[in-house]
Design an enzyme around this catalytic site. Structure first.
Site, PDB file in Angstrom:
ATOM      1  N   SER A  86       0.793  -1.352  -0.079  1.00  0.00           N
ATOM      2  CA  SER A  86       0.086  -0.023  -0.063  1.00  0.00           C
ATOM      3  C   SER A  86       0.897   1.247  -0.011  1.00  0.00           C
ATOM      4  CB  SER A  86      -0.945   0.145   1.176  1.00  0.00           C
ATOM      5  OG  SER A  86      -1.315   1.294   1.502  1.00  0.00           O
ATOM      6  N   HIS A  94      -1.494  -1.325  -4.120  1.00  0.00           N
ATOM      7  CA  HIS A  94      -2.915  -0.861  -3.213  1.00  0.00           C
ATOM      8  C   HIS A  94      -2.870   0.765  -3.109  1.00  0.00           C
ATOM      9  CE1 HIS A  94      -6.068  -2.046  -0.634  1.00  0.00           C
ATOM     10  NE2 HIS A  94      -5.444  -1.145   0.094  1.00  0.00           N
ATOM     11  N   ASP A 113      -5.036   3.608  -1.495  1.00  0.00           N
ATOM     12  CA  ASP A 113      -5.808   3.844  -0.330  1.00  0.00           C
ATOM     13  C   ASP A 113      -6.540   5.105  -0.750  1.00  0.00           C
ATOM     14  OD1 ASP A 113      -6.106   1.659   1.450  1.00  0.00           O
ATOM     15  OD2 ASP A 113      -4.028   1.971   1.789  1.00  0.00           O
ATOM     16  N   MET A 173      -9.240   7.990   0.244  1.00  0.00           N
ATOM     17  CA  MET A 173      -9.942   8.421   1.502  1.00  0.00           C
ATOM     18  C   MET A 173     -10.505   9.623   1.386  1.00  0.00           C
ATOM     19  SD  MET A 173      -7.673   6.913   4.664  1.00  0.00           S
ATOM     20  CE  MET A 173      -6.702   5.261   4.434  1.00  0.00           C
ATOM     21  N   HIS A 219      -8.646   0.997  -3.504  1.00  0.00           N
ATOM     22  CA  HIS A 219      -9.528   0.555  -2.215  1.00  0.00           C
ATOM     23  C   HIS A 219     -10.498   1.947  -1.852  1.00  0.00           C
ATOM     24  CE1 HIS A 219      -9.638  -0.137   2.264  1.00  0.00           C
ATOM     25  NE2 HIS A 219     -10.788  -0.272   1.774  1.00  0.00           N
ATOM     26  N   MET A 245     -12.389   4.177   0.226  1.00  0.00           N
ATOM     27  CA  MET A 245     -13.030   4.509   1.518  1.00  0.00           C
ATOM     28  C   MET A 245     -13.563   5.825   1.592  1.00  0.00           C
ATOM     29  SD  MET A 245      -9.625   3.114   3.726  1.00  0.00           S
ATOM     30  CE  MET A 245      -8.689   3.178   1.886  1.00  0.00           C
ATOM     31  N   MET A 277     -11.406  -6.304   6.104  1.00  0.00           N
ATOM     32  CA  MET A 277     -10.575  -5.350   6.654  1.00  0.00           C
ATOM     33  C   MET A 277      -9.918  -5.954   8.102  1.00  0.00           C
ATOM     34  SD  MET A 277      -9.934  -2.711   4.685  1.00  0.00           S
ATOM     35  CE  MET A 277      -9.085  -1.758   5.938  1.00  0.00           C
ATOM     36  N   ASP A 300      -6.412  -6.592   4.645  1.00  0.00           N
ATOM     37  CA  ASP A 300      -5.806  -5.230   4.453  1.00  0.00           C
ATOM     38  C   ASP A 300      -5.888  -4.764   5.910  1.00  0.00           C
ATOM     39  OD1 ASP A 300      -4.932  -2.706   3.905  1.00  0.00           O
ATOM     40  OD2 ASP A 300      -6.618  -2.187   2.951  1.00  0.00           O
TER      41      ASP A 300
HETATM   42  C1  DX5 Z   1      -6.460   1.331   6.207  1.00  0.00           C
HETATM   43  C2  DX5 Z   1      -5.966   1.220   4.687  1.00  0.00           C
HETATM   44  C3  DX5 Z   1      -4.529   0.025   4.670  1.00  0.00           C
HETATM   45  C4  DX5 Z   1      -3.456   0.719   5.219  1.00  0.00           C
HETATM   46  C5  DX5 Z   1      -2.590  -0.475   5.558  1.00  0.00           C
HETATM   47  O1  DX5 Z   1      -7.121   2.264   6.233  1.00  0.00           O
HETATM   48  O2  DX5 Z   1      -6.940   0.803   3.955  1.00  0.00           O
HETATM   49  O3  DX5 Z   1      -4.553  -0.362   3.294  1.00  0.00           O
HETATM   50  O4  DX5 Z   1      -2.828   1.511   4.440  1.00  0.00           O
HETATM   51  O5  DX5 Z   1      -1.543  -0.179   6.183  1.00  0.00           O
HETATM   52  P1  DX5 Z   1      -0.548  -0.941   7.335  1.00  0.00           P
HETATM   53  O6  DX5 Z   1      -0.291  -2.268   6.818  1.00  0.00           O
HETATM   54  O7  DX5 Z   1       0.121  -0.166   7.801  1.00  0.00           O
HETATM   55  O8  DX5 Z   1      -1.755  -1.231   8.219  1.00  0.00           O
HETATM   56 ZN    ZN Z   2      -6.456  -0.277   1.957  1.00  0.00          ZN
END
Ligand code: DX5
Ligand code: ZN
Length: 224
Positions: free
Chosen positions: A8, A33, A35, A37, A66, A68, A137, A175
């Site tokens: 990620s 990956h 992320d 948000m 992903h 969010m 998750m 994840d």
């Molecule tokens: C959390 C994200 C993850 C995160 C993973 O909200 O969706 O993908 O970046 O990071 P680590 O591996 O450090 O938990």
């Molecule tokens: Zn993620």
């Protein structure tokens, strides 16, 4: 199928993002990956289609985005255009999940569905015939570097058993908090794709990635 590792980039150094992506690619990452948000669905803001577009040309790695966000349906087109290979959407978001999944497929992108730690596996079941991926998750989404939630392990097993029993062509992704010590736990529970942010980035990327992969492979081999 060998276990896949999805670093990620949320945990990468953004001032050296391209170098870090290339390092992950060279070390054998299976996908990146990404992320996304929105500061609303989760209390953090990260990256959007412009970043995806910017790094699309520097690597051949598949992009696993992903989402969010509260309204994932609003962003399907933009991410498809930016060049993602799959898009995963939360069942907890404010949308018609089936319609969003269809829109993702229609945009030529592989759809996936995500469940938070507090959400039972059953909430994902109605969509499993229409997706290529389910993401379970193992932390509450929002931030990298959180501790792995051991209480989610039974749900990973439940998802594995269901997929196998029904003969579904769906990959099981996990994840959150996946590092050298927790990778064997999720591999043993049946995960196919391990996302790892702070377990891989920003230093010793190749070393971390290979160590996580071999710990996961060993755990899976023990299970067989
Ligand atoms: C959390 C994200 C993850 C995160 C993973 O909200 O969706 O993908 O970046 O990071 P680590 O591996 O450090 O938990
Ligand atoms: Zn993620």
């Amino acid at each position: 199928m060998p276990i896949k590792i999805a670093p990620s980039i949320l945990s990468a150094r953004f001032d050296r993002l391209v170098d870090q992506v290339l390092e992950a690619e060279k070390a054998g990452a299976d996908m990146l990956h990404i992320d996304v948000m929105d500061g609303h669905f989760v209390p953090n803001l990260t990256m959007g289609p412009a970043i995806v577009h910017a790094i699309r040309s520097v690597t051949k790695l598949p992009f696993d985005a992903h989402l969010m966000v509260t309204h994932p349906q609003d962003f399907v087109q933009a991410f498809a255009k930016a060049g993602v290979d799959d898009l995963t959407v939360h069942v907890e978001s404010d949308h018609d999940t089936s319609a969003t999944i269809r829109a993702i497929r229609d945009a030529g992108v592989s759809p996936g569905v995500v469940v938070n730690p507090a959400t039972p596996f059953e909430k994902a079941v109605p969509y499993l015939g229409d997706v290529d991926l389910i993401l379970v998750m193992t932390v509450h989404p929002g931030f990298a570097g959180q501790a792995f939630r051991q209480d989610v392990v039974p749900k990973i097993r439940e998802a594995r058993d269901y997929i196998d029993r029904e003969g579904l062509d769906v990959q099981l992704q996990v994840d959150g908090g996946i590092r050298l010590d927790t990778a064997p736990i999720v591999a043993e529970a049946g995960a196919d794709i391990l996302v790892s942010g702070s377990g891989i980035f920003p230093d010793r990327i190749a070393e971390n990635l290979r160590a996580i992969r071999s710990a996961a492979e060993r755990a899976r081999a023990r299970k067989r």
